[in-house]
Design an enzyme around this catalytic site. Structure first.
Site, PDB file in Angstrom:
ATOM      1  N   ASP A  27       8.415  -1.284 -12.523  1.00 40.92           N
ATOM      2  CA  ASP A  27       7.841  -1.352 -11.194  1.00 40.92           C
ATOM      3  C   ASP A  27       8.130   0.013 -10.560  1.00 40.92           C
ATOM      4  OD1 ASP A  27       6.847  -2.451  -8.692  1.00 40.92           O
ATOM      5  OD2 ASP A  27       8.945  -2.596  -8.068  1.00 40.92           O
ATOM      6  N   ASP A  42       8.054   1.125  -6.610  1.00 44.23           N
ATOM      7  CA  ASP A  42       8.825   1.147  -5.357  1.00 44.23           C
ATOM      8  C   ASP A  42      10.056   0.254  -5.471  1.00 44.23           C
ATOM      9  OD1 ASP A  42       6.812   2.790  -4.262  1.00 44.23           O
ATOM     10  OD2 ASP A  42       5.660   1.045  -3.599  1.00 44.23           O
ATOM     11  N   ASP A  53      12.461  -4.949  -9.087  1.00 46.04           N
ATOM     12  CA  ASP A  53      13.425  -5.289  -8.042  1.00 46.04           C
ATOM     13  C   ASP A  53      13.035  -6.585  -7.329  1.00 46.04           C
ATOM     14  OD1 ASP A  53      11.194  -4.121  -6.745  1.00 46.04           O
ATOM     15  OD2 ASP A  53      12.429  -3.440  -5.073  1.00 46.04           O
TER      16      ASP A  53
END
Length: 179
Positions: free
Chosen positions: A8, A10, A128
């Site tokens: 991922d 960001d 995250d």
């Protein structure tokens, strides 16, 4: 077995923002993430990025801004001797019903198709948020949660993480994988 790590963006590679990362100046790498990606790349891993970028569909930034962010990210990794195999993003808003917005695995499917990979067992999806991990797990990736970005919040919710490996940051995961 294909050596692939899907990241991922960001909150994993760069600092996240609830107000969206809108341009290359706001795109700030998380300490150690760029070197970690380069280490993986130099160790023979393919590195792909799968990122929801609804800020594009919402009008928070335009395609040129997104391209500039990805060019900055790519140049930083290349300066450390690494590279990305591909970068895939979903430009859609959450309510558009697309197939590519994580937790759906559409971005993972795009990566598999572009890289001609049919089996992702043994590959890793690093994120995250739970939706990152769900997208990877839907195609057989091993889930890796990092505590950067929204990771601490995801960990605190403690739902759907039964099979996830958890690391403080991307560099810690890379150190573990290459050990």
């Amino acid at each position: 077995m294909t050596k692939l790590v899907i990241l991922d963006r960001d909150g994993v590679i760069n600092l996240d923002s609830d107000a969206f990362v809108k341009n290359a100046d706001e795109w700030i790498p998380i300490k150690n993430s760029i070197k970690a990606i380069a280490r993986l790349s130099k160790a023979g891993y393919l590195i792909a990025v799968a990122t929801n970028q609804s800020g594009l569909g919402r009008g928070h930034f335009n395609q040129n801004d997104l391209d500039a962010m990805h060019n900055k990210m790519t140049q930083l990794v290349e300066a450390e001797g690494g590279s990305f195999a591909t970068i895939k993003y979903c430009p859609h808003k959450p309510d558009e019903g697309c197939e590519c917005r994580k937790p759906l695995p559409g971005l993972i499917d795009q990566i598999m198709e572009e890289l001609s990979i049919s089996d992702l067992s043994g590959c890793f999806m690093v994120g995250d948020s739970l939706r990152d991990l769900q997208a990877g797990e839907a195609r057989g990736c091993k889930a890796v949660l990092v505590k950067t970005g929204k990771g601490e919040k995801t960990l605190a919710a403690n739902e759907g993480l039964e099979n996830a490996l958890v690391f403080n940051e991307l560099a810690d995961f890379v150190g573990w994988l290459l050990a």
